[in-house]
Design a protein around this motif. Structure first.
Motif, PDB file in Angstrom:
ATOM      1  N   LEU A 616      31.368  35.093  51.282  1.00 16.92           N
ATOM      2  CA  LEU A 616      30.277  34.914  50.321  1.00 16.92           C
ATOM      3  C   LEU A 616      30.391  35.808  49.099  1.00 16.92           C
ATOM      4  O   LEU A 616      29.831  35.493  48.044  1.00 16.92           O
ATOM      5  CB  LEU A 616      28.923  35.202  51.002  1.00 16.92           C
ATOM      6  CG  LEU A 616      28.573  34.418  52.262  1.00 16.92           C
ATOM      7  CD1 LEU A 616      27.206  34.854  52.780  1.00 16.92           C
ATOM      8  CD2 LEU A 616      28.587  32.915  51.994  1.00 16.92           C
ATOM      9  N   TRP A 617      31.092  36.917  49.240  1.00 20.39           N
ATOM     10  CA  TRP A 617      31.091  37.924  48.182  1.00 20.39           C
ATOM     11  C   TRP A 617      31.802  37.401  46.929  1.00 20.39           C
ATOM     12  O   TRP A 617      32.929  36.932  46.996  1.00 20.39           O
ATOM     13  CB  TRP A 617      31.767  39.201  48.658  1.00 20.39           C
ATOM     14  CG  TRP A 617      31.352  40.398  47.854  1.00 20.39           C
ATOM     15  CD1 TRP A 617      31.986  40.929  46.776  1.00 20.39           C
ATOM     16  CD2 TRP A 617      30.176  41.187  48.054  1.00 20.39           C
ATOM     17  NE1 TRP A 617      31.295  42.007  46.298  1.00 20.39           N
ATOM     18  CE2 TRP A 617      30.169  42.185  47.064  1.00 20.39           C
ATOM     19  CE3 TRP A 617      29.134  41.152  48.987  1.00 20.39           C
ATOM     20  CZ2 TRP A 617      29.167  43.146  46.963  1.00 20.39           C
ATOM     21  CZ3 TRP A 617      28.128  42.102  48.898  1.00 20.39           C
ATOM     22  CH2 TRP A 617      28.145  43.088  47.895  1.00 20.39           C
ATOM     23  N   PRO A 618      31.149  37.452  45.767  1.00 21.66           N
ATOM     24  CA  PRO A 618      31.750  36.901  44.548  1.00 21.66           C
ATOM     25  C   PRO A 618      32.858  37.793  43.996  1.00 21.66           C
ATOM     26  O   PRO A 618      32.823  39.018  44.138  1.00 21.66           O
ATOM     27  CB  PRO A 618      30.573  36.842  43.581  1.00 21.66           C
ATOM     28  CG  PRO A 618      29.644  37.920  44.042  1.00 21.66           C
ATOM     29  CD  PRO A 618      29.786  37.963  45.538  1.00 21.66           C
ATOM     30  N   ARG A 619      33.820  37.184  43.350  1.00 22.07           N
ATOM     31  CA  ARG A 619      34.862  37.935  42.654  1.00 22.07           C
ATOM     32  C   ARG A 619      34.298  38.512  41.356  1.00 22.07           C
ATOM     33  O   ARG A 619      33.319  38.005  40.805  1.00 22.07           O
ATOM     34  CB  ARG A 619      36.057  37.039  42.340  1.00 22.07           C
ATOM     35  CG  ARG A 619      36.716  36.431  43.562  1.00 22.07           C
ATOM     36  CD  ARG A 619      38.003  35.703  43.183  1.00 22.07           C
ATOM     37  NE  ARG A 619      37.787  34.771  42.070  1.00 22.07           N
ATOM     38  CZ  ARG A 619      37.299  33.541  42.198  1.00 22.07           C
ATOM     39  NH1 ARG A 619      36.972  33.078  43.410  1.00 22.07           N
ATOM     40  NH2 ARG A 619      37.145  32.768  41.148  1.00 22.07           N
ATOM     41  N   GLN A 620      34.929  39.564  40.866  1.00 20.85           N
ATOM     42  CA  GLN A 620      34.457  40.208  39.638  1.00 20.85           C
ATOM     43  C   GLN A 620      34.407  39.224  38.472  1.00 20.85           C
ATOM     44  O   GLN A 620      33.486  39.283  37.647  1.00 20.85           O
ATOM     45  CB  GLN A 620      35.356  41.400  39.288  1.00 20.85           C
ATOM     46  CG  GLN A 620      35.094  42.635  40.149  1.00 20.85           C
ATOM     47  CD  GLN A 620      35.932  43.828  39.715  1.00 20.85           C
ATOM     48  OE1 GLN A 620      36.820  43.709  38.879  1.00 20.85           O
ATOM     49  NE2 GLN A 620      35.656  44.981  40.313  1.00 20.85           N
ATOM     50  N   GLN A 621      35.376  38.329  38.409  1.00 22.13           N
ATOM     51  CA  GLN A 621      35.393  37.385  37.303  1.00 22.13           C
ATOM     52  C   GLN A 621      34.209  36.419  37.382  1.00 22.13           C
ATOM     53  O   GLN A 621      33.636  36.039  36.356  1.00 22.13           O
ATOM     54  CB  GLN A 621      36.718  36.602  37.290  1.00 22.13           C
ATOM     55  CG  GLN A 621      36.912  35.750  36.027  1.00 22.13           C
ATOM     56  CD  GLN A 621      36.856  36.587  34.754  1.00 22.13           C
ATOM     57  OE1 GLN A 621      37.551  37.595  34.627  1.00 22.13           O
ATOM     58  NE2 GLN A 621      36.011  36.192  33.805  1.00 22.13           N
ATOM     59  N   GLU A 622      33.846  36.021  38.596  1.00 21.50           N
ATOM     60  CA  GLU A 622      32.665  35.172  38.759  1.00 21.50           C
ATOM     61  C   GLU A 622      31.413  35.873  38.249  1.00 21.50           C
ATOM     62  O   GLU A 622      30.585  35.272  37.556  1.00 21.50           O
ATOM     63  CB  GLU A 622      32.463  34.816  40.235  1.00 21.50           C
ATOM     64  CG  GLU A 622      33.482  33.869  40.828  1.00 21.50           C
ATOM     65  CD  GLU A 622      33.176  33.599  42.294  1.00 21.50           C
ATOM     66  OE1 GLU A 622      32.436  32.646  42.581  1.00 21.50           O
ATOM     67  OE2 GLU A 622      33.669  34.357  43.155  1.00 21.50           O
ATOM     68  N   VAL A 623      31.294  37.147  38.594  1.00 23.15           N
ATOM     69  CA  VAL A 623      30.129  37.922  38.147  1.00 23.15           C
ATOM     70  C   VAL A 623      30.157  38.059  36.631  1.00 23.15           C
ATOM     71  O   VAL A 623      29.132  37.866  35.958  1.00 23.15           O
ATOM     72  CB  VAL A 623      30.111  39.312  38.817  1.00 23.15           C
ATOM     73  CG1 VAL A 623      28.983  40.162  38.242  1.00 23.15           C
ATOM     74  CG2 VAL A 623      29.972  39.172  40.327  1.00 23.15           C
ATOM     75  N   ALA A 624      31.330  38.366  36.084  1.00 21.29           N
ATOM     76  CA  ALA A 624      31.453  38.527  34.632  1.00 21.29           C
ATOM     77  C   ALA A 624      31.101  37.242  33.904  1.00 21.29           C
ATOM     78  O   ALA A 624      30.420  37.265  32.860  1.00 21.29           O
ATOM     79  CB  ALA A 624      32.865  38.979  34.275  1.00 21.29           C
ATOM     80  N   ASP A 625      31.527  36.107  34.432  1.00 13.64           N
ATOM     81  CA  ASP A 625      31.214  34.820  33.790  1.00 13.64           C
ATOM     82  C   ASP A 625      29.710  34.567  33.801  1.00 13.64           C
ATOM     83  O   ASP A 625      29.142  34.032  32.835  1.00 13.64           O
ATOM     84  CB  ASP A 625      31.931  33.678  34.520  1.00 13.64           C
ATOM     85  CG  ASP A 625      33.444  33.720  34.323  1.00 13.64           C
ATOM     86  OD1 ASP A 625      33.896  34.424  33.394  1.00 13.64           O
ATOM     87  OD2 ASP A 625      34.154  33.061  35.106  1.00 13.64           O
TER      88      ASP A 625
END
Length: 923
Positions: A616-625
């Motif tokens: 479930l944990w989002p990748r940094q790029q997902e969060v940044a987007d």
């Protein structure tokens, strides 16, 4: 007007520092640190936070409260890296929240009444320094988990707090320089960060405009959050804040400054919350109480203000006065994003660069002491179960809770422990089946299950600390999105809530398409306020409360807040864990802290397959987007009419008068007795003779233990008082909401359900022994009996007395209970100051002496000599202890009146008494 003429109008300026600069096509004047350095020597190596204090002294030099020697002391600091010089700091503004703001306005109203009684114009009592009060502490989580939760909670809030809000509307009308941000807008620290903060302030003097750093003090200890924006500010007691807004300087010793160097970057999957919990742990171990902490290093270049503010916010948790970040490109970037005008941004950059307040890469000031952190070493963490500095690595959470349970049960396994080298406790030899020994049956909405020890009964995305940070909020939404896609649901016993610090948060969650998934997991919007973090978590479902009570279960809350002291979040929840918003969601899905989320599944998906946190944990790029969707228009929209309020707020009727019309039948607002019989000159101070001990307390007694907070029960002194005045238990509201009524608050002082008075054996809660008869009774009831007998009282305590929020009622209540002095091994800064501000003497045991070495039981009588003479700073007083058998011993005590101003305030019986007398003299 020439610069020299302007100089004379403004102050002495003995160093001839008044200069000018251009910004945005305008000319500004300022007191130049580089110009002062021509006489004082190189000031560029001063910590940035001390540069701000130095400018404050230059600008306010008047030959009396600020003299040339005070300015010289700032230069001398560079050689000694510390100082024992007392200075007078004049903040540009004052910030209040409603829990502490209401009693502040009550005191102002009482001061006006006292001035009117003295035959003078009450309008002379008026804030001289701008004040912003944000109503953010009143909303409670009564309704949750559905689409109408926000609407329902706001309706209840307005109904419960009608009297308080009428009073604040009166204050808004009656006082100059006083603005109110209405309820349902946001948390004061987040509103301060996103809207109120200017970084550089300016005002017209004559026909010139003078620029200077934006500085403030606030009535909440988390005022420090604004340091993330390069604005120096910290929390003070409500009493001290009231004096500041009435023109009194904040008296302080030039602080030591600890430099905290950050380097590297956070690893994939690590959040700003993990970073701040690591910093809190490090700084608590270092010991920074009473000191400034200033962050520097290459790690700042890419650290956004949102992350800086998260770190600065928790300065009270790591014990510092503040955690300061200097002005740089990230400051400008954030202020542009949040909708500040371009002219303001030009002013900030031009002023900061002219003044030497702009942080250049590689610059390293001189500090008293230093420590370093490579952010690449930070790991996923929580903190708990009852102190923010007790970090536990996520991988150790299960073992840590099991160790806690084993220790509580006194098992042999509790002896087999070790401290994990990477943080957090690890238990050895405890079986996984341990939780089954005391679980309770639970049926909710027709679904049968069991409630086990470690059950997460509250999962709250709350508090200014993290809801101000889009990266962790978006991460929470992304976890919810992935969980919903897999068919996961929140466990039925978990009370879920989303309480952001500003309306902008819900705007960007919606734009990112994450609000609906949070809603599906029960994280519906419940209000814009502090809620669970301040103790306004509301009731648990009846079935859950019954199961906890029947099994005497040790259950848990997981919240994205900054405070987890005993009894704060909810009286029935014994363990409380601080965590990032995404981990709050994860634990709501798992439903228990006795799960190792790094190895064990937190649920089963719709196909019957186990789901792990890593899934479930989002990748940094997902969060940044997702964070990239936050835009300036959101801030313009939500702050365009921030002081207006809704139709309900605008429709509140209030008296249009200079002096408040007190009503005896109000249970929210009462005329406090502090200024009754106020004479032009203070009474002489007497020694304390044959005092009884009201409470004998241990280490780390916090202002949460002392000050009334959260909910209270019908059988408490406060509950009995309200019922006697026609208030039913369902309408008690919270202690915080009734801070304007001293009758409620003095009954709730020292009434925390987790406080332990060592005068009693194995008793928790606000009780004491009434020594003359040996009876056990509520502390309030005993205090009233002692007052009836005209018996003075003292409090005896251990180390770190008064740790916690800047709660004025912890001092006011102590005073009203009749306590003349507190004797402790050490104090936290704000509460010590507040005690003096209410005329209570803080005294400190000498090193190696304490209640235990003196074999105190609480049945002794105490006499303290030396108060009847001249009150000076740090003087030694003599305490005589008379034991129950008639034997005596003596002990020297150090007065913790640390500054000359504090000595003056104490002589007057308190800081506000001094202010009123000074105003009456000048009228």
């Amino acid at each position: 007007m020439s610069i020299s003429e302007l100089d004379k109008e403004l102050n002495k300026d003995s160093l001839n520092t008044l200069s000018s600069f251009e910004a945005g096509g305008k000319t500004y004047h300022y007191y130049s640190l580089p110009k002062a350095a021509e006489t004082l020597g190189d000031l560029n190596q001063l910590p940035f936070s001390l540069k701000v204090l130095t400018e404050n002294l230059l600008r306010n030099e008047d030959g009396t409260t600020v003299e040339r020697k005070h300015i010289d002391a700032m230069a001398k600091w560079l050689k000694d890296r510390k100082s024992d010089t007392e200075i007078q700091f004049r903040p540009a503004r004052v910030l209040m929240q409603d829990f502490t703001g209401v009693p502040g306005v009550v005191d102002l109203a009482a001061m006006r009444a006292a001035v009117e009684a003295a035959g003078k114009d009450p309008a002379m009592i008026n804030p001289l320094t701008p004040v912003d009060l944000v109503i953010d502490h009143s909303v409670m989580v009564d309704h949750f988990g559905d689409a109408s939760a926000f609407k329902d909670n706001v309706a209840i809030e307005m109904e419960r707090n009608q009297e308080r809000y009428e009073f604040l509307r009166w204050g808004q009308h009656a006082f100059n320089n006083f603005r109110v941000v209405p309820p349902g807008t946001g948390i004061c620290h987040q509103v301060n960060l996103e809207y109120l903060g200017k970084t550089v302030w300016h005002k017209a003097i004559g026909d010139k405009t003078v620029a200077y750093p934006d500085t403030l003090v606030g009535t909440d200890s988390h005022t420090t959050m604004i340091n993330g924006l390069g604005i120096l500010g910290w929390g003070v007691g409500g009493i001290e804040a009231e004096a500041a807004m009435l023109g009194q300087p904040v008296s302080m010793l030039i602080p030591e400054v600890v430099g905290f160097k950050v380097s590297g970057k956070l690893k994939e999957g690590i959040t700003a919350t993990d970073l701040v919990l690591t910093i809190v742990e490090m700084l608590r171990k270092k010991g920074v109480v009473g000191k400034f902490v200033e962050f520097y290093g290459d790690g700042l270049q890419d650290m956004p203000v949102a992350d800086r503010a998260t770190i600065a916010n928790m300065a009270p948790e790591y014990g510092a006065t503040c955690g300061f970040f200097p002005v740089d490109e990230q400051t400008i970037k954030y202020m542009r994003l949040t909708g500040r005008e371009e002219s303001q941004l030009e002013l900030i950059e031009a002023y900061a660069k002219a003044q030497g307040l702009w942080c250049e890469p590689g610059h390293e000031p001189i500090y008293t002491d230093k420590l370093e952190l490579d952010m690449g070493e930070v790991e996923a963490s929580l903190a708990g179960p009852k102190r923010p500095q007790d970090r536990v690595a996520l991988k150790n959470m299960k073992a840590s809770f099991e160790l806690l349970m084993a220790t509580a049960e006194g098992t042999e396994q509790a002896q087999e422990t070790k401290l994990d080298s990477e943080g957090g406790q690890t238990a050895v030899g405890i079986h996984d089946s341990y939780e089954l020994t005391s679980s309770q049956p639970l049926e909710m909405k027709g679904v049968k299950s069991r409630l086990n020890p470690g059950a997460v009964v509250i999962a709250a995305i709350t508090s200014c600390t993290n809801t101000s940070n889009p990266s962790v909020m978006m991460a929470a939404g992304l976890i919810a999105q992935k969980a919903v896609e897999k068919g996961l649901k929140t466990q039925p016993w978990v009370k879920t809530s989303l309480a952001p610090g500003s309306k902008v948060v819900t705007d960007y969650l919606k734009v990112a398409g994450l609000d609906t998934d949070l809603d599906k997991l029960g994280f519906n919007l419940v209000g814009y306020g502090c809620t669970t973090c301040i103790g306004n978590s509301g009731p648990l479902p009846d079935e859950v409360e019954k199961a906890i009570t029947d099994g005497d279960l040790t259950v848990a809350s997981v919240l994205s807040g900054n405070r987890n002291f005993e009894g704060r979040v909810h009286p029935l929840v014994k363990t409380n864990w601080l965590a990032s918003p995404p981990l709050v969601v994860a634990y709501a899905l798992a439903g228990n802290v006795q799960i190792d989320l790094t190895k064990e599944p937190l649920g089963i998906d719709s196909d019957g397959e186990p789901v792990y946190l890593k899934d479930l944990w989002p990748r940094q790029q997902e969060v940044a987007d997702a964070v990239a969707k936050v835009n300036t228009e959101m801030f313009h929209k939500e702050y365009g009419a921030v002081f207006d309020g809704d139709a309900i707020w605008q429709g509140i009727e209030f008296p249009k008068s200079k002096v408040y019309d007190w009503t005896d039948n109000s249970t929210y607002i009462q005329h406090p007795p502090f200024f009754e019989g106020l004479r032009e000159e203070p009474d002489a101070i007497s020694d304390i003779k044959n005092a009884n001990i009201l409470a004998l307390l241990g280490d780390s007694v916090t202002t949460d233990h002392i000050s009334p907070a959260g909910s209270f029960k019908p059988d408490t002194p406060a509950g009995k008082y309200l019922q006697a005045n026609g208030v039913e238990p369902k309408d008690f509201n919270s202690y915080g909401s009734r801070r304007g009524n001293h009758q409620v608050m003095m009954r709730g002082t020292f009434a925390n359900v987790r406080i332990r008075n060592e005068m009693l054996d194995n008793v928790e809660g606000g009780y004491t022994k009434f020594v003359p008869t040996g009876e056990q009774m509520a502390i309030y009831d005993a205090a009233m009996k002692y007052q009836g007998q005209k018996t003075p009282l003292v409090i005896i305590a251990g180390k770190e007395y008064g740790t916690g929020s800047s709660r004025d009622w912890a001092a006011k209540g102590t005073r009203l209970l009749g306590v003349s002095a507190v004797v402790a091994e050490s104090y936290e800064r704000i509460h010590r100051s507040n005690l003096i501000g209410m005329g209570v003497m803080p005294l400190q045991f000498p090193e190696g002496t304490n209640r235990k070495t003196l074999k105190l039981t609480g049945e002794e009588t105490i006499s303290i000599e030396g108060l009847s003479g001249e009150i000076t700073t740090g003087q030694t007083l003599k305490m005589t202890i008379t034991y129950k058998d008639g034997s005596t011993t003596t002990c020297d005590l150090k007065s913790r009146i640390d500054t000359a101003n504090e000595a003056v305030y104490f002589k007057h019986g308190g800081i506000l008494h001094y202010v009123v007398r000074e105003m009456l003299k000048s009228a």
